[in-house]
Design a protein around this motif. Structure first.
Motif, PDB file in Angstrom:
ATOM      1  N   LEU A  44       1.029  -1.515  -0.088  1.00  0.00           N
ATOM      2  CA  LEU A  44       0.039   0.409   0.165  1.00  0.00           C
ATOM      3  C   LEU A  44       1.016   1.418   0.105  1.00  0.00           C
ATOM      4  O   LEU A  44       1.359   1.689   1.065  1.00  0.00           O
ATOM      5  CB  LEU A  44      -0.913   0.256   1.207  1.00  0.00           C
ATOM      6  CG  LEU A  44      -1.764  -1.168   1.261  1.00  0.00           C
ATOM      7  CD1 LEU A  44      -2.191  -1.011   2.334  1.00  0.00           C
ATOM      8  CD2 LEU A  44      -3.240  -0.636   0.399  1.00  0.00           C
ATOM      9  N   PRO A  45       1.162   2.079  -1.038  1.00  0.00           N
ATOM     10  CA  PRO A  45       1.555   3.455  -1.137  1.00  0.00           C
ATOM     11  C   PRO A  45       1.119   4.763  -0.484  1.00  0.00           C
ATOM     12  O   PRO A  45      -0.588   4.351  -0.866  1.00  0.00           O
ATOM     13  CB  PRO A  45       2.460   3.198  -3.010  1.00  0.00           C
ATOM     14  CG  PRO A  45       0.917   2.301  -3.364  1.00  0.00           C
ATOM     15  CD  PRO A  45       1.130   1.590  -2.188  1.00  0.00           C
ATOM     16  N   GLU A  46       2.662   5.393  -0.325  1.00  0.00           N
ATOM     17  CA  GLU A  46       2.095   6.288   0.048  1.00  0.00           C
ATOM     18  C   GLU A  46       1.663   7.003   1.776  1.00  0.00           C
ATOM     19  O   GLU A  46       0.470   7.246   1.244  1.00  0.00           O
ATOM     20  CB  GLU A  46       1.345   7.531  -0.754  1.00  0.00           C
ATOM     21  CG  GLU A  46       2.561   7.657  -2.150  1.00  0.00           C
ATOM     22  CD  GLU A  46       1.721   8.543  -3.324  1.00  0.00           C
ATOM     23  OE1 GLU A  46       0.469   8.974  -3.206  1.00  0.00           O
ATOM     24  OE2 GLU A  46       2.229   9.040  -3.928  1.00  0.00           O
ATOM     25  N   ALA A  47       1.518   5.188   1.916  1.00  0.00           N
ATOM     26  CA  ALA A  47       0.067   5.552   3.621  1.00  0.00           C
ATOM     27  C   ALA A  47       0.876   6.324   4.549  1.00  0.00           C
ATOM     28  O   ALA A  47      -0.211   7.066   4.880  1.00  0.00           O
ATOM     29  CB  ALA A  47       0.846   3.942   4.249  1.00  0.00           C
ATOM     30  N   ASP A  48       1.956   7.603   4.092  1.00  0.00           N
ATOM     31  CA  ASP A  48       1.627   8.772   5.514  1.00  0.00           C
ATOM     32  C   ASP A  48       0.966   9.608   4.571  1.00  0.00           C
ATOM     33  O   ASP A  48       0.582  10.846   6.199  1.00  0.00           O
ATOM     34  CB  ASP A  48       3.365   9.423   4.758  1.00  0.00           C
ATOM     35  CG  ASP A  48       4.065   9.060   3.366  1.00  0.00           C
ATOM     36  OD1 ASP A  48       3.270   8.698   2.752  1.00  0.00           O
ATOM     37  OD2 ASP A  48       4.798   9.500   3.503  1.00  0.00           O
ATOM     38  N   GLU A  49       0.929  10.230   3.389  1.00  0.00           N
ATOM     39  CA  GLU A  49       0.067  10.790   2.725  1.00  0.00           C
ATOM     40  C   GLU A  49      -1.649  10.983   2.426  1.00  0.00           C
ATOM     41  O   GLU A  49      -2.325  11.372   3.392  1.00  0.00           O
ATOM     42  CB  GLU A  49       0.607  11.034   1.123  1.00  0.00           C
ATOM     43  CG  GLU A  49       1.451  11.478   0.925  1.00  0.00           C
ATOM     44  CD  GLU A  49       1.699  12.525   1.340  1.00  0.00           C
ATOM     45  OE1 GLU A  49       1.045  14.124   1.416  1.00  0.00           O
ATOM     46  OE2 GLU A  49       3.336  13.640   1.646  1.00  0.00           O
ATOM     47  N   LYS A  50      -1.493   9.556   2.863  1.00  0.00           N
ATOM     48  CA  LYS A  50      -3.491   9.130   3.556  1.00  0.00           C
ATOM     49  C   LYS A  50      -2.718   9.365   4.814  1.00  0.00           C
ATOM     50  O   LYS A  50      -4.863   9.586   4.944  1.00  0.00           O
ATOM     51  CB  LYS A  50      -3.427   7.874   2.852  1.00  0.00           C
ATOM     52  CG  LYS A  50      -2.824   6.828   0.867  1.00  0.00           C
ATOM     53  CD  LYS A  50      -3.370   5.394   1.639  1.00  0.00           C
ATOM     54  CE  LYS A  50      -2.875   5.038  -0.313  1.00  0.00           C
ATOM     55  NZ  LYS A  50      -3.014   3.737  -0.971  1.00  0.00           N
ATOM     56  N   ILE A  51      -2.180   8.957   5.884  1.00  0.00           N
ATOM     57  CA  ILE A  51      -2.815   9.479   6.398  1.00  0.00           C
ATOM     58  C   ILE A  51      -3.112  10.596   7.175  1.00  0.00           C
ATOM     59  O   ILE A  51      -3.690  11.227   7.965  1.00  0.00           O
ATOM     60  CB  ILE A  51      -1.544   8.439   7.878  1.00  0.00           C
ATOM     61  CG1 ILE A  51      -1.942   6.781   8.287  1.00  0.00           C
ATOM     62  CG2 ILE A  51      -1.852   9.247   9.512  1.00  0.00           C
ATOM     63  CD1 ILE A  51      -0.550   6.285   8.511  1.00  0.00           C
ATOM     64  N   VAL A  52      -2.181  11.427   6.994  1.00  0.00           N
ATOM     65  CA  VAL A  52      -2.098  13.355   6.800  1.00  0.00           C
ATOM     66  C   VAL A  52      -3.671  13.095   5.998  1.00  0.00           C
ATOM     67  O   VAL A  52      -4.415  14.249   6.500  1.00  0.00           O
ATOM     68  CB  VAL A  52      -1.230  13.742   6.097  1.00  0.00           C
ATOM     69  CG1 VAL A  52      -1.217  15.083   5.808  1.00  0.00           C
ATOM     70  CG2 VAL A  52       0.237  13.309   6.505  1.00  0.00           C
ATOM     71  N   ASP A  53      -4.416  12.980   4.741  1.00  0.00           N
ATOM     72  CA  ASP A  53      -4.943  13.053   4.600  1.00  0.00           C
ATOM     73  C   ASP A  53      -5.844  12.874   5.739  1.00  0.00           C
ATOM     74  O   ASP A  53      -7.226  13.788   5.780  1.00  0.00           O
ATOM     75  CB  ASP A  53      -5.889  12.298   3.034  1.00  0.00           C
ATOM     76  CG  ASP A  53      -4.443  12.941   1.899  1.00  0.00           C
ATOM     77  OD1 ASP A  53      -4.534  12.926   2.004  1.00  0.00           O
ATOM     78  OD2 ASP A  53      -4.271  11.508   0.680  1.00  0.00           O
ATOM     79  N   LYS A  54      -6.287  12.027   6.640  1.00  0.00           N
ATOM     80  CA  LYS A  54      -7.382  11.670   7.434  1.00  0.00           C
ATOM     81  C   LYS A  54      -7.542  12.524   8.517  1.00  0.00           C
ATOM     82  O   LYS A  54      -7.991  12.742   9.367  1.00  0.00           O
ATOM     83  CB  LYS A  54      -7.594   9.885   7.886  1.00  0.00           C
ATOM     84  CG  LYS A  54      -8.188   9.465   8.383  1.00  0.00           C
ATOM     85  CD  LYS A  54      -9.506   9.436   7.019  1.00  0.00           C
ATOM     86  CE  LYS A  54     -11.148   8.932   8.431  1.00  0.00           C
ATOM     87  NZ  LYS A  54     -12.284   8.672   7.450  1.00  0.00           N
TER      88      LYS A  54
END
Length: 364
Positions: free
Chosen positions: A345-355
């Motif tokens: 699952l790429p770009e997990a850090d950006e997805k977490i920041v989206d949340k």
């Protein structure tokens, strides 16, 4: 904006936490980030080295074998709760983020009581006790595996994956180029064996037994013993071409790129790295972790053909044969790599920041 982030104890908690901090700073250059860790744990060094302020709590884990020792643990927990309330009151965070580890419990509990929205980042396929207790009042829960509604409210779960060190995905070397850079023969297969920064006794012992067979197969070995074991094994590399043994591998990005096969523990960070990079691996889960979560992590991959799993108790007798079997079967290695890559699952850090941004925007 102000973000409070807590947790640590191991690299498996600290690396994702720092990735989240870095992603927050990229998204919000003027934001304030306050990290809270546990005194005496590795985050107290690693977090300041990464450029973030940290406050240490005296919190410690429960001793399940010697219950009488937990009187001091309870005192430390009570003191940590008081300190956490003061930190939340003084810092006034917009969101509090917990990544697991001793400190995240008091900090997120204090934030929840103060009406601050909280986000939990669960790295493993089997949720930890602290995160399960915090989940009831958490505004969002970011997970790395499907099926986590066994532990958490389904309506608050987002599948993001685990953040990994940016250098791992930014490395563009081919396998041959990476081998050459590390001083290995680009034409010969390379086995990468890692057991974490401290090392894994079982993996080291089994790799020592496997070394003659690996060399007989015409393969090479890059072996990280961990600092506790280097003096026991470094002599095995002397006089042998294609063998490099060290306490620590500083450039894991190049090491992963170079590897044809990886032998490793099954911590959450390692699993995320292997799946994101699509590396064929033999996983030897540590039995010395809470709730046996490494075995469950390894099973999540092995059940889908995305890795091979050997239990710790079987490593001495089985690891060498499994390594040789996979070295002889490139088609099987490629199949495992392809299945692993599907789980990445790429770009997990950006997805977490989206949340996190969503929580701030909605004022949850």
């Amino acid at each position: 904006m102000k973000f409070l982030i807590s947790g640590g104890g191991t690299g498996g908690h600290i690396f994702p936490a720092l990735s989240i901090c870095n992603a927050l700073r990229r998204r919000y250059p003027d934001c304030e980030i306050q990290y809270v860790g546990a005194l005496g744990r590795m985050e107290m060094e690693r977090v300041p080295e990464a450029g973030y302020p940290i406050i240490g709590l005296p919190v410690a884990g429960f001793d399940r074998k010697h219950l009488w020792r937990n009187f001091s643990v309870l005192w430390k927990l009570a003191k940590s709760m008081i300190m956490a309330r003061r930190i939340v009151r003084k810092f006034k965070p917009d969101v509090a983020i917990g990544v697991g580890g001793y400190a995240s419990g008091p900090v997120l509990k204090a934030a929840q009581r103060a009406g601050v929205p909280t986000l939990i980042q669960e790295q493993n396929s089997y949720a930890g006790v602290t995160n399960k207790l915090l989940a009831e009042k958490a505004a969002a829960i970011c997970c790395a595996y499907e099926g986590m509604d066994r532990f958490f409210p389904a309506d608050r779960i987002t599948l993001t994956g685990n953040p990994v060190r940016a250098a791992l995905t930014e490395c563009t070397l081919s396998r041959e180029e990476a081998k050459k850079q590390l001083g290995f023969d680009p034409a010969k297969p390379l086995v990468l064996a890692v057991g974490g920064s401290l090392g894994a006794r079982t993996i080291n012992r089994a790799m020592a037994k496997s070394l003659p067979a690996i060399l007989s197969e015409g393969a090479q070995l890059l072996w990280q013993t961990g600092k506790l074991y280097i003096n026991d094994y470094d002599r095995l590399a002397k006089g042998k071409d294609g063998v490099r043994i060290s306490a620590f591998i500083s450039d894991m990005a190049v090491a992963y790129r170079a590897a044809d096969l990886v032998v490793a523990r099954a911590g959450a960070c390692t699993i995320s790295e292997l799946t994101l990079l699509g590396k064929p691996a033999i996983l030897v889960p540590s039995p010395n972790v809470a709730e046996d979560h490494q075995r469950k992590n390894a099973e999540a991959l092995a059940s889908r053909g995305a890795a091979k799993m050997i239990l710790d108790a079987d490593a001495d007798s089985m690891l060498s044969d499994e390594i040789i079997s996979l070295l002889r079967n490139e088609k099987e290695r490629n199949k495992i790599a392809a299945e692993a890559l599907k789980m990445g699952l790429p770009e997990a850090d950006e997805k977490i920041v989206d949340k996190i941004t969503e929580l701030v925007t909605n004022g949850k």
